[in-house]
Each structure stands twice: as structure tokens, then as C-alpha cells.
Write a protein that holds these residues in place. Structure first.
Motif, PDB file in Angstrom:
ATOM      1  N   THR A 237       1.919   5.956  -6.957  1.00  0.00           N
ATOM      2  CA  THR A 237       3.330   6.005  -6.682  1.00  0.00           C
ATOM      3  C   THR A 237       4.004   6.286  -8.192  1.00  0.00           C
ATOM      4  O   THR A 237       4.688   7.112  -8.024  1.00  0.00           O
TER       5      THR A 237
ATOM      6  N   GLU B  84      -1.300   1.122  -4.797  1.00  0.00           N
ATOM      7  CA  GLU B  84       0.267   1.583  -4.979  1.00  0.00           C
ATOM      8  C   GLU B  84       0.157   2.306  -6.494  1.00  0.00           C
ATOM      9  O   GLU B  84       1.341   2.692  -6.789  1.00  0.00           O
TER      10      GLU B  84
ATOM     11  N   PRO C 128       8.637   0.951  -5.316  1.00  0.00           N
ATOM     12  CA  PRO C 128       8.422  -0.548  -4.625  1.00  0.00           C
ATOM     13  C   PRO C 128       7.535  -1.286  -5.399  1.00  0.00           C
ATOM     14  O   PRO C 128       6.355  -0.878  -5.827  1.00  0.00           O
ATOM     15  N   HIS C 129       7.710  -2.757  -5.684  1.00  0.00           N
ATOM     16  CA  HIS C 129       6.805  -3.631  -6.681  1.00  0.00           C
ATOM     17  C   HIS C 129       7.036  -4.845  -6.350  1.00  0.00           C
ATOM     18  O   HIS C 129       7.900  -5.274  -5.539  1.00  0.00           O
ATOM     19  N   ARG C 130       6.178  -5.764  -6.697  1.00  0.00           N
ATOM     20  CA  ARG C 130       6.271  -6.956  -6.522  1.00  0.00           C
ATOM     21  C   ARG C 130       6.721  -7.923  -7.972  1.00  0.00           C
ATOM     22  O   ARG C 130       6.286  -7.207  -8.736  1.00  0.00           O
TER      23      ARG C 130
END
Length: 367
Positions: A12, A9, A209-211
Motif C-alpha cells: 500500500t 499491506e 489502512p493501518h492498525r
């Protein structure tokens, strides 16, 4: 704000910066070294590539991992993009008996530095103090600096020539960035703990988008930092050296002069050296003239040349000028050391002169 991105990711961030109109510049493997070039994807970053560095020695090695930041300080700093080796300052044209003068046109796209080491962040801060001083702002530097987006990257594998920990400039970025990456290599998997350092950085993170980050992620990043500090084998004090180093008759000056080639490699590789000279060119018809600023070095014999000859004719005089300016009088000018502990001057010295060893020897009273 802290978030977690998976290894796949990372791109991004690169694409988000490019969508914002930035020219993204990052580390790439080229000609047997890690250098900085424009990148269009995170896939262009070196994967599983480390370095072996020592005095006068640089070699790339295969780490056997998927890490993109397994190297330490790349072969060149970011100075070249903010203070280029050669820059056009002014152009003059004579036409129909009239002379017109114009300044160069700059690329309107702001830059984004991707993967900046903490030592180089400190170096950019020093260059800012030099070129953005309120009473002496440099227009060329200021234009390139405007809109710069900085993505820093913590260093997990310092080279044997690194000593940023002793200079309080690394190995983990603490300021001067919009985003900072900590590469976490756990159980054969790569993750990135990303920290925002500005409103621009936080806004970009929120758009991706991430955690969420948990305590294990933070602990893993702290462990990377602690391990990197422990692996540094060289050190240099950030404060000015003891008075013994200012002894112009110290025998160490003669000792280093016997080894120094006065090639200027150290000043070219240094991320904070900013000495320059100007030269003019004219076309064969005498209708156009240009003035350029180019990097110069205090190791050059002509750098201190006056009407009756150079002020520093001996190599020991030039080495002394460089070392004492970098570590002593820089404090008087800019309230900081001119050295950030990147170790490039050691690596790229053809004869392996070690600034940390020299200052240690100079700090001792001569027998």
C-alpha cells in the motif's frame, strides 16, 4: 506517528507513492546480488533472502522466512541515483555559424527510495553537505534530490563487514526519512512497525489502512535493534584516528600497499565517495559537443596527474590519501567522518582489505 501494517499491506505504501507520481526505487535480487532498481510493487522485493559477506566475499543465502529485509547492506548504495556514474552537464551545437549551449533535461518525476538502510541515510546526509552547500550547490544533484521521498528500513541482520553501530549511524534509522520500517518476525508472521519522520510521511500513513501500535510491538522493534548491534563484529570510532595514523612513514602504509590493487572498487562501492572528472566529446563533423561528469577515484594514477606527472605515484600514497581523507580531513571539511560503517569497501575489495583493521594497525606507534 507509529502504525502497524501486516506483511501483505506493505505494498500500500509503494502504490501510494506511485499514485503521487514518484518513481519508486527499491532493493531487488538480480545477478546474484541485492541491488536497487525501479519497482512497481512490494512483491518485487527479495523475500527470504539474506547475505554472507566478508572481505572480498558476497553470497546470497535462503533464510527460509517471508522477510523482505533479511539482507544487510545491498551491493550498491543509493549514490548512483543522486550522483550518477555518468551525467551530461552541458551540450553545445553549432548551426549556421552560431553556437547554442543548453543544459540537459531532467526527469520531472520525483524519486522515492524504498528500504534505505540507516548507514545509507547517513551517507545521503553527507552527500547533501557536499553537493548542496550554499556557496557551491550542484544543480544536477539538487534537481535529483528535490522531492525525494525516503522510506527507511531498520537492519536486523548485519553482515560481518558492518560496523554502523560504532559509527553512530545505525542499525535503526533515527533521522533523514519520511517513513521508517521495522520488520517484525513473530510466530511465523511478518508485521511492519512504520514510523513517520516528516509531515509528508505522516500524511501518507494517515491515508492508508493501518492498525494501532501497542507496547509489545515497540518492544519487538527494540529487541531487533539490540540484537543487531550485538551481532556486529567490527567497529571503528566516528572521531578522527589518533595522531599515529598521520605518520607518513608508518610501516603499515607499505604493508597495505603490497596487498592493494589500486582498482578503486572501494571508492565505487562507497556511498560517500564523490570524486569525479569531466570529459568532452565531439561528433565527427564538429557541430556538436557534450561535456560529461563521470565518477573517478583517488586510486587512479592519473587522478593526481599534473604537468610533470602524478602527485601520488605509489600505491601507498593513494591508499593513504583515501584513508586519511575519509577518516581525518573529512572532519575538517564537513564536521563528520566520511565513513558510515556500511562495510562495502571490505566486501567488494578483491583482496579483502579491512578498513577497520588498517586503522587499528595505523593507530599503534611503530616498533
Amino acid at each position: 506517528m507509529k502504525v502497524l501494517l501486516g506483511g501483505g499491506e506493505l505494498d500500500t505504501i509503494v502504490q501510494a507513492l506511485r499514485m503521487q507520481g514518484h518513481t519508486v526505487i527499491g532493493p531487488v535480487m538480480t545477478n546474484g546480488v541485492i541491488a536497487h532498481r525501479e519497482i512497481h510493487s512490494a512483491e518485487e522485493l527479495p523475500v527470504g533472502v539474506g547475505e554472507e559477506q566478508d572481505g572480498g566475499r558476497y553470497r546470497l543465502v535462503d533464510t527460509g522466512t517471508d522477510e523482505r529485509f533479511a539482507f544487510s547492506s545491498p551491493s550498491e548504495s543509493w549514490k548512483q541515483f543522486l550522483h550518477p556514474p555518468q551525467a551530461l552537464l552541458v551540450r553545445a551545437k553549432r548551426e549556421n555559424g552560431r553556437v547554442s549551449v543548453s543544459e540537459p533535461e531532467y526527469d520531472e518525476r520525483p524519486m522515492a527510495f524504498f528500504g534505505v538502510r540507516s548507514c545509507d541515510l547517513a551517507a545521503i546526509g553527507i552527500l547533501d553537505r557536499v553537493f548542496l552547500a550554499p556557496d557551491a550547490k550542484d544543480a544536477s544533484y539538487a534537481h535529483r534530490r528535490t522531492g525525494l521521498f525516503v522510506v527507511a528500513a531498520g537492519c536486523a541482520n548485519p553482515a560481518s563487514t558492518c560496523f554502523c553501530a560504532s559509527m553512530n549511524t545505525g542499525p535503526t534509522p533515527t533521522a533523514g526519512f519520511d517513513l521508517s520500517l521495522a520488520e517484525l518476525h513473530r510466530d511465523g508472521k511478518i508485521d511492519y512497525l512504520v514510523t513517520s519522520g516528516s509531515e509528508r510521511g505522516e500524511a501518507l500513513l494517515e491515508s492508508l489502512p493501518h492498525r494501532p501500535v501497542d507496547a509489545d510491538d515497540v518492544l519487538a522493534a527494540e529487541t531487533v535493534h539490540t540484537t543487531a548491534v550485538a551481532e556486529m563484529g567490527r567497529q571503528l570510532l566516528p572521531e578522527a584516528p589518533p595522531l599515529a595514523a598521520m605518520n607518513l612513514d608508518h610501516p603499515q602504509w607499505d604493508d597495505v600497499a603490497e596487498r592493494c590493487l589500486a582498482c578503486g572498487n572501494c571508492t565505487m562501492a562507497c556511498p560517500t565517495c564523490f570524486c569525479n572528472s569531466t570529459h568532452d566529446t565531439t561528433n565527427l563533423t564538429g557541430t556538436e559537443a557534450e561535456r560529461y561528469r563521470t565518477w573517478d577515484s583517488c586510486f587512479s594514477l592519473d587522478f593526481s596527474a599534473l604537468q610533470d606527472g602524478p602527485v601520488r605515484p605509489a600505491v601507498k600514497d593513494r591508499y593513504r590519501q583515501w584513508l586519511l581523507h575519509k577518516l581525518v580531513t573529512w572532519h575538517d571539511q564537513f564536521d563528520t567522518s566520511g565513513c558510515v560503517g556500511c562495510g562495502r569497501c571490505i566486501t567488494w575489495c578483491p583482496v579483502g582489505i579491512d578498513i577497520t583493521a588498517e586503522i587499528a594497525a595505523l593507530a599503534k606507534e611503530p616498533a
